[in-house]
Design a protein around this motif. Structure first.
Motif, PDB file in Angstrom:
ATOM      1  N   LYS A   1       0.829  -1.207   0.000  1.00  0.00           N
ATOM      2  CA  LYS A   1       0.000   0.000   0.000  1.00  0.00           C
ATOM      3  C   LYS A   1       0.865   1.259   0.000  1.00  0.00           C
ATOM      4  N   ARG A   2       1.902   1.285   0.859  1.00  0.00           N
ATOM      5  CA  ARG A   2       2.796   2.450   0.911  1.00  0.00           C
ATOM      6  C   ARG A   2       3.555   2.607  -0.403  1.00  0.00           C
ATOM      7  N   TRP A   3       3.910   1.472  -0.991  1.00  0.00           N
ATOM      8  CA  TRP A   3       4.627   1.483  -2.279  1.00  0.00           C
ATOM      9  C   TRP A   3       3.794   2.174  -3.353  1.00  0.00           C
TER      10      TRP A   3
ATOM     11  N   LEU B   1       1.195   4.320  -2.881  1.00  0.00           N
ATOM     12  CA  LEU B   1       0.842   5.698  -2.547  1.00  0.00           C
ATOM     13  C   LEU B   1       2.038   6.646  -2.552  1.00  0.00           C
ATOM     14  N   SER B   2       3.240   6.109  -2.313  1.00  0.00           N
ATOM     15  CA  SER B   2       4.401   6.993  -2.179  1.00  0.00           C
ATOM     16  C   SER B   2       5.191   7.176  -3.471  1.00  0.00           C
ATOM     17  N   TRP B   3       4.876   6.383  -4.501  1.00  0.00           N
ATOM     18  CA  TRP B   3       5.645   6.484  -5.743  1.00  0.00           C
ATOM     19  C   TRP B   3       5.347   7.812  -6.456  1.00  0.00           C
ATOM     20  N   ARG B   4       6.415   8.522  -6.767  1.00  0.00           N
ATOM     21  CA  ARG B   4       6.249   9.800  -7.465  1.00  0.00           C
ATOM     22  C   ARG B   4       6.328   9.542  -8.965  1.00  0.00           C
TER      23      ARG B   4
ATOM     24  N   ARG C   1      11.990  -0.420  -5.413  1.00  0.00           N
ATOM     25  CA  ARG C   1      11.303   0.195  -4.272  1.00  0.00           C
ATOM     26  C   ARG C   1      10.380  -0.811  -3.578  1.00  0.00           C
TER      27      ARG C   1
END
Length: 346
Positions: free
Chosen positions: A146-148, A150-153, A234
């Motif tokens: 989930k963090r992967w 949401l945090s990918w720019r 990542r």
């Protein structure tokens, strides 16, 4: 399983059954690593982590009954003439791994679980679908994925597709079956991934070889993620090892490379001197270039051992009356075996 295990035996070199089992299950004792290296199977470390003792014993019993191997009371086995012929018959259908030298890089079971979930989530996201059953996984792994996401720019879907295409091209240059296995196994929007029977039929591949190609594919994606700093890196980076050594052995080696003595390392790390020696032996086996052989095995000790040990070093027997070093005698004996192997290989 019988055909799979048969491939690890030899007609001339008696091999310990427990070493083969422990190697496949990733039980990395110094003894297992040493003998796995002598048998030429070190790269198979962790290739069958779910293997059970009962499976091994049943298969060995059947191989003995079929007169394919001979087992001695010490737990070693040799191929019979029939066993050699059977090995030759199987050679044509056996898949030859391309990425097993990366055996130390990752626990492929964890790589598989996170990768399948990550790709599934990205696939469903590309269809704006929020209602689906995710791949069964631990809550901790779900949160990482989930963090992967949401945090990918950037556009995670496009970036992931591009990386998978690049990875697929690199796999295809090694073996087209490997590429097909990997992508047929993926789960996504309205795609469940093929099961073992379907994969075996699609790839025209014997079922017992599927775990081998699976291990190869997962090590390949781990190696790709390790070298290509993108979206897959990542996702998987915390599962990738930084060294062929265990974390504790690597700490010991770093101190030793700074010129600190074994006794000082033991005191500094609050471990036994014998544990330090085991760590250094592990390094000598799996990462021999990291060892200062002249320091670790002085000429004076090598000269003493050379007087008593000649011929095939795998046949040498440790004798504490011959080997100098007191409590470190076996350490020097094993190091000398590895040193001679290194010299002969060069």
């Amino acid at each position: 399983m019988n055909d799979f295990l048969l491939s690890f035996f030899d007609e001339h070199q008696p091999r310990r059954i427990r070493v083969i089992e422990n190697t496949l299950k990733n039980r990395r004792t110094v003894s297992t690593l040493f003998w796995a290296k002598q048998y030429g199977i070190l790269k198979w470390t962790g290739a069958e982590r779910s293997l059970e003792r009962k499976q091994v014993e049943n298969s060995i019993a059947e191989l003995v009954k079929a007169n394919l191997i001979q087992r001695d009371p010490d737990g070693q086995a040799l191929l019979t003439t029939l066993g050699v012929l059977r090995q030759e018959e199987l050679a044509g259908e056996q898949y030859q791994p391309h990425f097993f030298d990366w055996y130390w890089l990752a626990n492929t079971r964890r790589i598989e679980q996170r990768l399948l979930l990550g790709i599934q989530v990205a696939s469903e996201l590309s269809y704006h679908n929020r209602y689906y059953a995710p791949v069964v996984n631990e809550y901790h792994e779900q949160q990482i994925v989930k963090r992967w996401v949401l945090s990918w720019r950037g556009n995670i879907i496009n970036d992931l597709v591009q990386e998978l295409e690049l990875f697929g091209d690199s796999l295809e240059s090694a073996d087209e079956r490997l590429t097909n296995y990997f992508f047929y196994s993926l789960i996504g929007h309205r795609i469940t991934g093929k099961n073992a029977i379907q994969l075996s039929e699609q790839l025209e591949f014997p079922g017992y070889q599927l775990p081998v190609i699976k291990q190869d594919a997962l090590l390949a994606i781990a190696a790709f993620a390790n070298s290509y700093r993108g979206v897959l890196n990542r996702l998987l980076v915390d599962l990738l090892a930084k060294s062929p050594l265990s974390q504790s052995a690597n700490q010991t080696l770093l101190l030793y490379q700074q010129g600190i003595s074994i006794s000082q390392i033991a005191k500094k790390r609050r471990i036994k001197a014998n544990t330090v020696r085991e760590h250094l032996l592990e390094a000598a086996i799996v990462h021999p270039d990291s060892i200062d052989w002249e320091r670790s095995l002085p000429v004076s000790i090598r000269s003493q051992l050379a007087k008593h040990y000649q011929g095939k070093m795998e046949n040498w027997q440790f004798d504490p009356e011959i080997v100098p070093g007191g409590p470190a005698a076996f350490y020097y004996f094993r190091l000398y075996q590895l040193y001679e192997e290194r010299v002969n290989d060069k």
